[in-house]
Motif scaffolding. Sequence first.
Motif, mmCIF file in Angstrom:
data_model
loop_
_atom_site.group_PDB
_atom_site.id
_atom_site.type_symbol
_atom_site.label_atom_id
_atom_site.label_comp_id
_atom_site.label_asym_id
_atom_site.label_seq_id
_atom_site.Cartn_x
_atom_site.Cartn_y
_atom_site.Cartn_z
ATOM 1 N N GLU A 80 0.832 -1.205 0.000
ATOM 2 C CA GLU A 80 0.000 0.000 0.000
ATOM 3 C C GLU A 80 0.869 1.258 0.000
ATOM 4 N N LEU A 81 1.945 1.255 0.804
ATOM 5 C CA LEU A 81 2.865 2.388 0.815
ATOM 6 C C LEU A 81 3.556 2.555 -0.530
ATOM 7 N N LEU A 82 3.906 1.448 -1.146
ATOM 8 C CA LEU A 82 4.555 1.495 -2.449
ATOM 9 C C LEU A 82 3.644 2.148 -3.486
ATOM 10 N N ARG A 83 2.364 1.774 -3.488
ATOM 11 C CA ARG A 83 1.400 2.372 -4.427
ATOM 12 C C ARG A 83 1.203 3.860 -4.141
ATOM 13 N N ALA A 84 1.046 4.219 -2.874
ATOM 14 C CA ALA A 84 0.863 5.625 -2.506
ATOM 15 C C ALA A 84 2.088 6.445 -2.899
ATOM 16 N N ASN A 85 3.262 5.903 -2.663
ATOM 17 C CA ASN A 85 4.506 6.575 -3.010
ATOM 18 C C ASN A 85 4.600 6.803 -4.516
ATOM 19 N N ARG A 86 4.271 5.808 -5.294
ATOM 20 C CA ARG A 86 4.324 5.902 -6.752
ATOM 21 C C ARG A 86 3.410 7.026 -7.257
ATOM 22 N N LEU A 87 2.175 7.051 -6.789
ATOM 23 C CA LEU A 87 1.224 8.076 -7.229
ATOM 24 C C LEU A 87 1.679 9.475 -6.820
ATOM 25 N N LEU A 88 2.149 9.611 -5.602
ATOM 26 C CA LEU A 88 2.621 10.884 -5.098
ATOM 27 C C LEU A 88 3.793 11.397 -5.932
ATOM 28 N N GLN A 89 4.760 10.529 -6.176
ATOM 29 C CA GLN A 89 5.958 10.964 -6.894
ATOM 30 C C GLN A 89 5.696 11.227 -8.368
ATOM 31 N N GLN A 90 4.876 10.405 -9.002
ATOM 32 C CA GLN A 90 4.593 10.624 -10.421
ATOM 33 C C GLN A 90 4.033 12.021 -10.655
ATOM 34 N N ALA A 91 3.109 12.442 -9.804
ATOM 35 C CA ALA A 91 2.493 13.761 -9.963
ATOM 36 C C ALA A 91 3.526 14.875 -9.813
ATOM 37 N N HIS A 92 4.385 14.791 -8.804
ATOM 38 C CA HIS A 92 5.371 15.848 -8.579
ATOM 39 C C HIS A 92 6.470 15.843 -9.639
ATOM 40 N N ILE A 93 6.917 14.680 -10.037
ATOM 41 C CA ILE A 93 7.954 14.617 -11.075
ATOM 42 C C ILE A 93 7.443 15.264 -12.359
ATOM 43 N N GLN A 94 6.222 14.977 -12.722
ATOM 44 C CA GLN A 94 5.625 15.596 -13.906
ATOM 45 C C GLN A 94 5.477 17.109 -13.711
ATOM 46 N N GLU A 95 4.998 17.516 -12.537
ATOM 47 C CA GLU A 95 4.785 18.935 -12.237
ATOM 48 C C GLU A 95 6.070 19.751 -12.399
ATOM 49 N N TYR A 96 7.205 19.176 -12.032
ATOM 50 C CA TYR A 96 8.475 19.889 -12.087
ATOM 51 C C TYR A 96 9.296 19.572 -13.340
ATOM 52 N N GLY A 97 8.645 19.014 -14.340
ATOM 53 C CA GLY A 97 9.302 18.795 -15.631
ATOM 54 C C GLY A 97 10.307 17.666 -15.650
ATOM 55 N N GLY A 98 10.189 16.744 -14.712
ATOM 56 C CA GLY A 98 11.114 15.623 -14.658
ATOM 57 C C GLY A 98 10.680 14.482 -15.553
ATOM 58 N N ARG A 99 11.559 13.533 -15.690
ATOM 59 C CA ARG A 99 11.274 12.335 -16.479
ATOM 60 C C ARG A 99 11.436 11.121 -15.576
ATOM 61 N N TRP A 100 10.356 10.377 -15.420
ATOM 62 C CA TRP A 100 10.361 9.136 -14.641
ATOM 63 C C TRP A 100 11.195 8.140 -15.421
ATOM 64 N N ILE A 101 12.289 7.674 -14.843
ATOM 65 C CA ILE A 101 13.128 6.710 -15.558
ATOM 66 C C ILE A 101 12.689 5.296 -15.232
#
Length: 103
Positions: A31-52
């Motif tokens: 559950e933490l892994l899923r929450a972490n993934r969703l949280l980070q994907q949104a911020h990485i996109q917001e700041y112009g990053g690329r999820w590797i």
Amino acid sequence: MATSRQLAAIMFTDIAGYTALMGADEQKAFELLRANRLLQQAHIQEYGGRWIKELGDGVLASFSNAADAVLCAIAIQRSSADVADLYLRIGIHSGDVIYIRRQ
């Protein structure tokens, strides 16, 4: 294969205590892994990053500059405070990255 070098800021995050949590409560760890993934994907996109990619409980992302990587890391840390038991470690490295394009 064509290659190119670019200066990039690389951000790596991982969940502190994840391995121990997997041993104690596998369902909660997932559950933490899923929450972490969703949280980070949104911020990485917001700041112009690329999820590797994800590496277990870690996330590897690339940014075109260090300022965006740091601002993203701050946003992730602030947001993670809203998720019970989610404690993240975040490291940022700036340097040349080699990109390989397969033709």
